[in-house]
Each structure stands twice: as structure tokens, then as C-alpha cells.
Write a protein that holds these residues in place. Structure first.
Motif, short mmCIF file in Angstrom:
data_model
loop_
_atom_site.label_atom_id
_atom_site.label_comp_id
_atom_site.label_asym_id
_atom_site.label_seq_id
_atom_site.Cartn_x
_atom_site.Cartn_y
_atom_site.Cartn_z
N CYS A 133 1.02 -1.23 -0.30
CA CYS A 133 0.04 0.02 0.11
C CYS A 133 0.43 0.75 -0.33
N GLN A 184 0.26 3.57 2.03
CA GLN A 184 0.95 4.49 3.22
C GLN A 184 2.08 4.04 3.59
N GLN A 193 -6.53 7.47 10.44
CA GLN A 193 -7.43 7.78 8.24
C GLN A 193 -6.01 7.42 7.69
N THR A 194 -4.83 7.35 8.10
CA THR A 194 -3.76 7.07 6.89
C THR A 194 -4.52 5.09 7.42
N LYS A 220 -6.80 3.22 8.13
CA LYS A 220 -7.78 3.34 7.28
C LYS A 220 -7.63 3.22 5.71
N GLU A 221 -7.22 4.26 5.39
CA GLU A 221 -6.65 4.18 3.81
C GLU A 221 -6.09 2.75 3.97
N ALA A 222 -4.52 2.23 4.16
CA ALA A 222 -4.29 1.43 4.45
C ALA A 222 -5.59 0.04 3.87
N LYS A 223 -6.06 0.08 4.74
CA LYS A 223 -6.93 -0.72 4.83
C LYS A 223 -8.11 -1.25 3.49
N LEU A 224 -7.97 0.03 3.16
CA LEU A 224 -8.51 -0.46 1.72
C LEU A 224 -8.00 -0.91 0.43
N THR A 225 -6.66 -1.10 0.84
CA THR A 225 -6.23 -1.90 -0.33
C THR A 225 -6.59 -3.25 0.25
N THR A 229 -4.56 1.27 -5.39
CA THR A 229 -5.20 1.09 -6.24
C THR A 229 -5.17 1.81 -7.74
N GLU A 231 4.83 3.88 -6.21
CA GLU A 231 3.04 3.30 -4.46
C GLU A 231 3.66 2.32 -4.29
#
Length: 409
Positions: free
Chosen positions: A149, A151, A264-265, A267-272, A279, A406
Motif C-alpha cells: 500500500c 502508506q 485515517q492513514t 483506514k486508507e491502507a485497509k482499503l488496499t 488502487t 507506490e
């Protein structure tokens, strides 16, 4: 794949534990006694019983520490999976109670009680061999299941700060059982030890903060370390190896102080997940699944969700895709890579330059592997894709993996 693993005391034949996964019935005591008796009979004649084959299955015997014999019974799977599983279970036993306890098997009843703490990890391992298992996905037992990810680099900096604050030495962050970020010195650990720490975090029962004594099979098999595991968010755990201080109550405050601003960082990593790739990283529509391995770091990334949740395939299920990729790697790719061989020859560099790619072609699918530097990429394609096109697609994918900023291991 159905698996039964039984541990018995080598001298007395007393069962220590039995774990199973799949449709097989529980193994009876008389069957355990017979299997152990066969092994003892061969030892009395200075022979070593390695394995025997059944209809669509295998039985393997393996003795460790000259005190415990592991018997693995598997149907519908690969024999090498069972061999790796037994070696991994041995590591788990040392990880939980230490090598000295296993070697000095004086009180079998006490060992039975002590090894109960291994059960969550053992069950997680058995469950993960099944590509249909959820939430964890199929693993290759030799490698560390990872998630890539954007992050990761930022989270590594936070991990370093957290580890330093709790006077810790090694730390890692996992999401859904996948390694996301590690502290700077985490590479000091053997890959087997790193995998055990990840399994400890992945097999947690949801406790917000836990203190566990662990033994590192390579670095410290007889002296325990303190592993502190903290749940940051749902399915997100941070683990650190630290000293006897600070106390758990103080670590709870440190966790809040270090990680509160990075919710929040994370949570964004979890979206991966479950794509396991950023993405922004695009895949060709003809690609059905991918397995990427960092050879030097022993980390692997599976993905069967390359094109979003709307991806449909009439030919095979998502679980089947991962199973094919995994089988392709274990049976055809692994032996071609010099670093994966148990005994490396003097011609390693020559072999590495020659055997940089291989492929499978069948009526239902095609697989192709290509390597560049430390990154090895295996792709699963539709059978309608021409072989030369498949080779070009894998090459382009590999170059994208190497150049994408990334992608951070």
C-alpha cells in the motif's frame, strides 16, 4: 485439502495434540498408535520412514528434537505443503514453549497443557491452506503474506517511533493477517521468525492488548522475548518485541499517543485489501490473478481481485485462481529459483540468468512466471490469450512493479 496433524511423544507414543482441517473424521487413538508403531518398527531396524501414499493423499512422519514425532495426513493436496506444514508446526511449538522444553520431554501432561497456547496459530495455519478460507487467504508456508500500500513507508516511520518509545527492538503492522509495514531493524529476524510474529498477530482473538512470551527458533530458542500485540482497528494489529518494561498499562497509553493521529492513514491502507495492491496500479483485463514474490525478503503478495468487485469469471472461482497460482509456483517455479533451493550449487549465477521465466498452458488456463532482480511475478491468464502475448503482459507487469513509486516493500 483435508489435513490432520498429530504430535506424539517419540519414546512412549503418548498423543500430545491432534488438529484437523477439512472433511476427514477425527483420528482414533488406535490409529495413532498404529501409525506411531510403524515408525518405531522402522527405527528399530535402523531405517527412516519418511512417507507413504494413499488414494489422493499422503502420510508423513517427521521427528523433531529427538522427542516429538509429528504425523501429517493430507488428502487432495501437495506433499510439499504437508512437509512445510510440519516444519512450520515445529517452529510454532518452539515459538510458544521453547526448544529446551521440547527436548526435555519429562512431563508429557505438562507439555500438553503448555502447547494449548499454540492451538490458535496451528488452526490458523491449517485454515489458511484452504483457498476458500476467509478472512485469511491461501498462504505459501515458506513466505510472509504481505500487502502493498502507498502508506507503508509512512507507517514504517510511525512503527520506528513506537518501537523506540516502548524500548522495543522489532515491530510490525498487519492488516487482515497480511504484513503491511515493519520497523527498520525487522529484517534482522529470520524469515521463519518474522512469519511466526505475523501469525501471532493474525491469530489474535480480538483482545485489544496482549502480552505474550515467545521464543525465536533461530535467534533465541531457549530465552523468551516479550511480544506485545495491540489492536489498533478491526483486523489491524501492531506487534512489538520489547523488554520487561514498560508495563502493559503504560504501553496502552503509548499506543494511543503514537497512533491516534494516524487512524485515517491506517483506514486508507485497509482499503488496499483484498486487492493487496495500490488502487493506482492497473492490471490488464486478461490477467485473472497474480502472485508477486520479493525473493530476498521472502515476502509474497497474492491478488485475485485485480479489476474491482464487479469482476466475474465463468471459467473459475476466485479461490480456484489462487489455488492454481500457488500450485504453479510450488510445483514449477520454486525449484527453478536458486535462492529457493536447499542446496545451492556453484552455478547459481548461471542458473539465475538462464531460468528467468517459465510457463504453463492448459485447456482451462495459462500461467507465466518472469523474474527481474529480486522481484518474481507469476500471472494467471485466460486460455484464449496467445502465449507470446502472455509473455509480453507479464514483462510489462513486472516493469510496472519495479517502477511504481507506490510499491514499497
Amino acid at each position: 485439502m483435508s489435513v490432520i496433524v498429530v504430535a506424539v511423544a517419540s519414546e512412549s507414543g503418548v498423543p500430545i495434540f491432534s488438529r484437523k482441517r477439512g472433511s476427514n473424521e477425527n483420528i482414533q487413538f488406535s490409529t495413532i498408535a498404529s501409525l506411531h508403531g510403524i515408525n518405531m518398527f522402522t527405527k528399530c531396524h535402523n531405517l527412516s520412514l519418511i512417507n507413504t501414499h494413499l488414494d489422493n493423499g499422503t502420510i508423513i512422519w517427521k521427528e523433531y528434537c529427538k522427542s516429538i514425532t509429528l504425523i501429517g495426513i493430507a488428502t487432495g493436496g501437495l506433499q510439499c505443503d504437508l512437509e512445510n506444514l510440519l516444519a512450520c508446526i515445529h517452529d510454532v511449538m518452539i515459538f510458544c514453549i521453547g526448544k529446551k522444553e521440547l527436548e526435555n520431554l519429562k512431563n508429557v501432561d505438562q507439555i500438553k497443557r503448555d502447547l494449548r497456547q499454540c492451538y490458535p496459530i496451528l488452526d490458523y495455519l491449517l485454515e489458511s491452506l484452504d483457498p476458500n478460507s476467509l478472512p485469511q487467504s491461501t498462504i505459501i508456508l515458506d513466505y510472509i503474506q504481505s500487502l502493498l500500500c502507498p502508506q507503508a513507508q509512512q507507517l514504517q516511520e510511525v512503527l520506528d517511533n513506537y518501537a523506540q518509545t516502548v524500548t522495543g527492538r522489532w515491530a510490525c503492522l498487519s492488516i487482515h493477517g497480511h504484513l503491511v509495514a515493519t520497523s527498520s531493524d525487522f529484517s534482522e529476524l529470520d524469515a521463519r521468525e518474522a512469519k511466526l510474529l505475523l501469525l501471532l498477530a493474525a491469530a489474535q482473538d480480538g483482545a485489544p492488548l496482549r502480552d505474550t512470551l515467545v521464543y525465536l527458533p533461530q535467534m533465541s530458542p531457549n530465552v523468551a522475548f516479550r511480544a506485545v500485540t495491540c489492536k489498533l482497528l478491526a483486523d489491524v494489529y501492531v506487534l512489538v518485541i520489547c523488554g520487561a518494561t514498560p508495563p502493559l498499562s503504560e504501553i496502552d497509553e503509548i499506543v494511543l499517543r503514537c497512533w491516534e493521529g494516524y487512524a485515517q492513514t491506517i483506514k486508507e491502507a485497509k482499503l488496499t485489501y483484498p486487492r493487496n495492491f495500490p488502487t493506482s496500479f492497473t492490471f490488464d483485463p486478461a490477467l485473472l490473478g497474480v502472485l508477486v514474490i520479493n525473493v530476498t525478503k521472502r515476502r509474497c503478495v497474492f491478488s485475485r481481485h485485480l479489476h474491482g468487485s464487479n469482476q466475474k469469471s465463468r471459467s473459475m472461482s476466485n479461490a480456484h485462481r489462487i489455488d492454481i497460482l500457488r500450485t504453479f509456483f510450488v510445483t514449477s517455479v520454486k525449484d527453478l529459483v536458486p535462492e529457493f533451493r536447499s542446496n545451492e550449487s556453484e552455478e547459481t549465477d548461471v542458473c539465475q540468468s538462464i531460468l528467468s521465466e517459465t510457463f504453463w498452458c492448459s485447456e482451462y488456463h495459462k500461467c507465466h512466471m518472469q523474474r527481474s532482480g529480486n522481484i518474481l511475478c507469476c500471472g494467471l491468464y485466460s486460455p484464449t490469450v496467445p502465449t507470446h502475448t502472455m509473455r509480453l503482459m507479464t514483462s510489462n507487469l513486472l516493469q510496472d512493479l519495479l517502477s511504481n513509486k507506490e510499491i514499497y516493500w
